[in-house]
Design an enzyme around this catalytic site. Sequence first.
Site, PDB file in Angstrom:
ATOM      1  N   GLU A 158       0.788  -1.241   0.000  1.00  0.00           N
ATOM      2  CA  GLU A 158       0.000   0.000   0.000  1.00  0.00           C
ATOM      3  C   GLU A 158       0.824   1.297   0.000  1.00  0.00           C
ATOM      4  O   GLU A 158       0.541   2.207   0.774  1.00  0.00           O
ATOM      5  CB  GLU A 158      -0.956   0.003   1.211  1.00  0.00           C
ATOM      6  CG  GLU A 158      -1.858  -1.217   1.250  1.00  0.00           C
ATOM      7  CD  GLU A 158      -2.761  -1.271   2.485  1.00  0.00           C
ATOM      8  OE1 GLU A 158      -2.626  -0.393   3.363  1.00  0.00           O
ATOM      9  OE2 GLU A 158      -3.593  -2.183   2.577  1.00  0.00           O
ATOM     10  N   GLU A 266      -5.921 -11.021  -0.908  1.00  0.00           N
ATOM     11  CA  GLU A 266      -6.702 -10.803   0.313  1.00  0.00           C
ATOM     12  C   GLU A 266      -8.196 -10.798  -0.030  1.00  0.00           C
ATOM     13  O   GLU A 266      -8.917  -9.850   0.260  1.00  0.00           O
ATOM     14  CB  GLU A 266      -6.320  -9.470   0.978  1.00  0.00           C
ATOM     15  CG  GLU A 266      -4.835  -9.333   1.242  1.00  0.00           C
ATOM     16  CD  GLU A 266      -4.458  -8.087   2.049  1.00  0.00           C
ATOM     17  OE1 GLU A 266      -5.335  -7.455   2.659  1.00  0.00           O
ATOM     18  OE2 GLU A 266      -3.255  -7.758   2.052  1.00  0.00           O
TER      19      GLU A 266
HETATM   20  C1  GLA Z   1      -4.720  -4.550   4.563  1.00  0.00           C
HETATM   21  C2  GLA Z   1      -3.491  -5.348   4.940  1.00  0.00           C
HETATM   22  C3  GLA Z   1      -3.828  -6.607   5.631  1.00  0.00           C
HETATM   23  C4  GLA Z   1      -4.919  -6.461   6.669  1.00  0.00           C
HETATM   24  C5  GLA Z   1      -6.086  -5.687   6.109  1.00  0.00           C
HETATM   25  C6  GLA Z   1      -7.157  -5.453   7.133  1.00  0.00           C
HETATM   26  O1  GLA Z   1      -5.427  -5.105   3.535  1.00  0.00           O
HETATM   27  O2  GLA Z   1      -2.705  -5.662   3.829  1.00  0.00           O
HETATM   28  O3  GLA Z   1      -2.682  -7.098   6.247  1.00  0.00           O
HETATM   29  O4  GLA Z   1      -4.421  -5.871   7.822  1.00  0.00           O
HETATM   30  O5  GLA Z   1      -5.613  -4.445   5.628  1.00  0.00           O
HETATM   31  O6  GLA Z   1      -6.764  -4.599   8.148  1.00  0.00           O
END
Ligand code: GLA
Length: 359
Positions: A158, A266
């Site tokens: 990110e 994710e």
């Molecule tokens: C982001 C992070 C994850 C997780 C999510 C939810 O997506 O990459 O590691 O912590 O946030 O908090």
Amino acid sequence: MKTKVFTLSFLIILCAGALLGQGIRSEEELPSLWQAYTDYFPIGAAVRYQSLKNHRALLEKHFNSITAENEMKFSTLQPGEGTFAFFRADEIVNFAKKNNMLVRGHTLVWHRQYPGWLFRDGAGKAAGELVLQRLETHINTVLSRYKGDVYCWDVVNEAVSDSMSEYLRRDSPWYQAVGEEYIAEAFRMAHRADPEAKLFYNDYGATRADKMAKICFLLEELLAAGVPVHGMGMQGHWDVFSPPATEIETAIRRYAALGLEVQITELDISLFRWGDKRKFITDPEELTVRLEMQAKKYEEIFRIFREYRDVITGVTFWGVADDLTWKDQEPVRGRKDLPLLFDDVEHQPKEAFWRVVNF
Ligand code: GLA
């Protein structure tokens, strides 16, 4: 309370219905998710430490890849300078080894879940050089410990900004201490520490045209400078309304066109539209509609993932079953969401599960 009991019973009926509908009589007859995808890509789940106990049966049967939800983040692994805490991460890795699962490492550099000491020097702020030295120690220690066990790492998470007027996140402590070089440096360090590991840039909102353009720009710059980046991780925290499947497909093509592997890292599909602040869906009809939308969305996106199996090298769900999901806390604290393939009551497959395995 009444609503919750009602909703849970309602879900049990739905799931029992789904099972009967498929003519499945016992747990043993249930198809295994990862086995259904052996010709495509590994199927992963993010686990918390307690999932190893709570979700053991599901993990062993349905997943052949694992990611630590929090246990490999900087603040967990190195809470004090030079003090590493590997206990929980080791348990996850050992569980994976015992069950022949791959391990995705998550994550080395992020602007959240880092320890306070990392950016401090005495009473002041640590200089960029010191921060990079600390990063290198962290990366060397962690990657050498898990060499051969963790096959890929989300090296930087990110870094790109959501703001229209900003390219990289300037409020990141990494950016503030080092400038944008921290990104390339982190990849170089990770590659030196474990030349075999596949190295990923990972982000959310990666299908949105404006953010995708910035991510591609970053990746192109890194690749042009010879920085060892091997893959793009599209987080995939989506919901039943957006993004549309076509947008997801466009993004996969765009990242693949850079010559990178693509992973969905994710994945979860929330029942709530982004911005919907309700505590729960109380109307059973609405819940039925949303669960059907979710099943359809999962069906559509997995059809796309299968189509792009040449470039997609992994799909990881952000959790195992609906009883343990970060979506219960974010974006609305204490709101029950049901974003995964297995239910929160008995870990039974939801309709979405069947749409993903039956193709
Ligand atoms: C982001 C992070 C994850 C997780 C999510 C939810 O997506 O990459 O590691 O912590 O946030 O908090």
